[in-house]
Structure formats: C-alpha cells, structure tokens
Design a protein around this motif. Sequence first.
Motif, mmCIF file in Angstrom:
data_model
loop_
_atom_site.group_PDB
_atom_site.id
_atom_site.type_symbol
_atom_site.label_atom_id
_atom_site.label_comp_id
_atom_site.label_asym_id
_atom_site.label_seq_id
_atom_site.Cartn_x
_atom_site.Cartn_y
_atom_site.Cartn_z
ATOM 1 N N GLU A 122 -4.769 3.349 -1.581
ATOM 2 C CA GLU A 122 -4.188 2.937 -2.855
ATOM 3 C C GLU A 122 -3.141 1.833 -2.631
ATOM 4 O OE1 GLU A 122 -4.730 3.695 -6.114
ATOM 5 O OE2 GLU A 122 -6.524 4.738 -5.399
ATOM 6 N N SER A 123 -3.342 0.707 -3.324
ATOM 7 C CA SER A 123 -2.463 -0.445 -3.151
ATOM 8 C C SER A 123 -2.153 -1.082 -4.496
ATOM 9 C CB SER A 123 -3.119 -1.488 -2.226
ATOM 10 O OG SER A 123 -3.433 -0.929 -0.966
ATOM 11 N N TYR A 124 -1.087 -1.865 -4.508
ATOM 12 C CA TYR A 124 -0.661 -2.525 -5.745
ATOM 13 C C TYR A 124 -0.481 -4.016 -5.480
ATOM 14 C CZ TYR A 124 1.869 -3.432 -10.098
ATOM 15 O OH TYR A 124 2.259 -3.920 -11.318
ATOM 16 N N LYS A 125 -0.939 -4.828 -6.437
ATOM 17 C CA LYS A 125 -0.847 -6.284 -6.336
ATOM 18 C C LYS A 125 -0.158 -6.823 -7.583
ATOM 19 C CE LYS A 125 -3.812 -10.404 -5.922
ATOM 20 N NZ LYS A 125 -5.228 -10.864 -5.803
ATOM 21 N N THR A 152 5.983 1.636 -4.044
ATOM 22 C CA THR A 152 4.923 0.691 -3.693
ATOM 23 C C THR A 152 4.999 -0.556 -4.578
ATOM 24 O OG1 THR A 152 3.500 2.536 -3.055
ATOM 25 C CG2 THR A 152 2.434 0.410 -3.403
ATOM 26 N N MET A 153 5.227 -0.355 -5.868
ATOM 27 C CA MET A 153 5.341 -1.476 -6.797
ATOM 28 C C MET A 153 6.564 -2.333 -6.474
ATOM 29 S SD MET A 153 4.295 0.570 -10.303
ATOM 30 C CE MET A 153 4.461 -0.833 -11.420
ATOM 31 N N ASP A 154 7.675 -1.688 -6.128
ATOM 32 C CA ASP A 154 8.890 -2.429 -5.760
ATOM 33 C C ASP A 154 8.665 -3.239 -4.486
ATOM 34 O OD1 ASP A 154 10.220 -1.425 -7.934
ATOM 35 O OD2 ASP A 154 11.278 0.149 -6.817
ATOM 36 N N GLU A 155 7.942 -2.675 -3.533
ATOM 37 C CA GLU A 155 7.666 -3.388 -2.287
ATOM 38 C C GLU A 155 6.759 -4.591 -2.535
ATOM 39 O OE1 GLU A 155 5.412 -2.646 1.993
ATOM 40 O OE2 GLU A 155 6.298 -0.932 0.940
ATOM 41 N N SER A 209 0.842 -1.198 0.000
ATOM 42 C CA SER A 209 0.000 0.000 0.000
ATOM 43 C C SER A 209 0.876 1.246 0.000
ATOM 44 C CB SER A 209 -0.921 0.001 1.218
ATOM 45 O OG SER A 209 -1.769 -1.132 1.204
ATOM 46 N N MET A 210 0.422 2.300 -0.671
ATOM 47 C CA MET A 210 1.194 3.543 -0.770
ATOM 48 C C MET A 210 1.279 4.282 0.553
ATOM 49 S SD MET A 210 0.224 5.299 -4.434
ATOM 50 C CE MET A 210 1.269 6.703 -4.031
ATOM 51 N N GLY A 211 0.155 4.376 1.248
ATOM 52 C CA GLY A 211 0.148 5.187 2.459
ATOM 53 C C GLY A 211 0.395 6.652 2.127
ATOM 54 N N ASP A 212 0.987 7.372 3.064
ATOM 55 C CA ASP A 212 1.242 8.807 2.857
ATOM 56 C C ASP A 212 2.688 9.111 2.494
ATOM 57 O OD1 ASP A 212 -1.418 9.399 3.548
ATOM 58 O OD2 ASP A 212 -0.908 9.419 5.696
ATOM 59 N N THR A 213 3.548 8.100 2.504
ATOM 60 C CA THR A 213 4.976 8.373 2.339
ATOM 61 C C THR A 213 5.607 7.749 1.097
ATOM 62 O OG1 THR A 213 5.517 6.444 3.705
ATOM 63 C CG2 THR A 213 5.265 8.556 4.841
#
Length: 282
Positions: A103-106, A41-44, A31-35
């Motif tokens: 906002e999140s990435y899968k 986010t995609m790399d994580e 998840s993007m979060g605020d930071t």
Amino acid sequence: MKNYISITLFILVTGLFAAQSVIIEATGTASMGDTKSKKETMDEAKANAKRNASENASTFISSETTVRDYVTEKDLLEAFSQAVVKVLEELKGEWFKDEMMGESYKITLKVEVTPKEIASKPGKGDMIDSPTAPLTVKLWTDKNQTEFKAGEKISLFMKGNKPFFARVVYVQNDGTQVQILPNPFRKDNYFNGGTVYALPSGTDKYELTVNPPFGAEKIVVYASTAELGDVKVENADVLYVIGEKPEDTGVKTRGIKITKKEGKNSKTAEFVEQVLEIKTFK
C-alpha cells in the motif's frame, strides 16, 4: 473613486534571489509498510514531493538560465538547500498498490520554492540586462526620486530581463488594493523583455498624484514567465479594485497556469514579487 494614486519610494534588489522564486509541480510517493499509519504515509509523500520540488527547481534554474554567471556552484547549492518551500495547491492524491512495497500513496503538489538570498559575483553586471538570467523585474521612478509632496505627479517605469506576465497592485493605507496593471483601458498584462514600460502611458486614463491620506503604503509587482492566477476585481472607472483579502492576493496570483515544456519532466515557471514601500507627506 479618485483617479489619482500616491507613490513615493523606489527599492532596488541587491542580491540574487532577493525577490525571485520558482513555481513548480512535483510528485512524491511513500509506502505504508508494517509500521506507518495512513496519515504518516501521506505526510511522508508530501514531504518527498516538497523535497523533489526544491531539487527540480535548482536543476531548472541551473539548466534553463545563466545563473552560474552570477553565483558560484557552492552558493547556488546553499541557496536551494535552505530554500523555503510553500505548498500552493494539492493537485492530486491517490492510493495505489506497489508490487514490491504494498500500500502506497502518491501526491502531486504545486509549490513555490524561494531560495535563500545570496550575493552575486562582483563585476558581473546587472541581471536586468541579461535575457538568459533568472527572471528579474524592476520598477523605478522618474529620476529615481524617493520623496514626493502633496500634489506632485509621479511617473513609474518597469522593465524585465525576459518576456513576462505582470500584475501591479497599489495597496493604500486603509488596505484597499488598487490594480494599476492590467486596468480597464490597458488589459494586456504581457510584457517584452528588455523594454521599458511607463506607468501610466498609452491608453491609461489615470494619473499618479500624491493625495491624502499620507503615510506608509506600498506597491507590489507580481511577475512570472507563465500566466498569472486570477483574482476578483471590481471596475472602479479607470482602474480595478481587488476584491480579495490582502493576504490572499499573492496566493491567488501564484496560482499560475504553468505548462510542461517539450522534452522536460516537470512543469516549472519563474516568479518574482517586488514590494515598494511607499511614504507620502504633506
């Protein structure tokens, strides 16, 4: 195209996971979060997918094979904690909105997990004789001969501990890749476990004979419990010549067609790559 191939050296795997790996599909989210930026986010998410792949591969080997008969629990955990995780293909990636995290990435990856090589327990026998052990495939020469002179004919034998698909490639000194199996006269690449297969034999129309140029060459055996990925081949009379760069042949072969087993949460297949260094002389 000559119908003769030169082969000279037999290599035996001595440690568990020396040539074995697991190819698995795994998913990771972040998840993007605020930071975090979108890229971070995609790399994580990708890193999480790779970590999940390693953990799922370890679980698969532990639950689907009798690996614990050959190694200690501590060694098994160490082997997978230090595994090399290589991304073979990014299958799917998508953004979505999580109710809690925003906002999140899968991402879903196909990866190869290669555990660190570890020593087997002493006195436990050879995995090649156990159909419930991790996939093991061996290749050897008649009488285990290791050196051959010009003009000698070579007989090869191959055996796996469980049913497997295989591609056998002879890499010549000039980089040409000759596919020994399957070939135009022996197209089936599925082999039963516990059976010794001769190369050449049956419907094969070639002979393995030591011819110049002499020097360092190799044979590579790719094997898996799932169907192997396709490579480009050109018909060269009694054998095939692979029309891929040498570094691409293994990658495309690893593009295996894995399916999910009933009742299992992940798509997983065992994979083995055996390399026989070869040397011929006049």
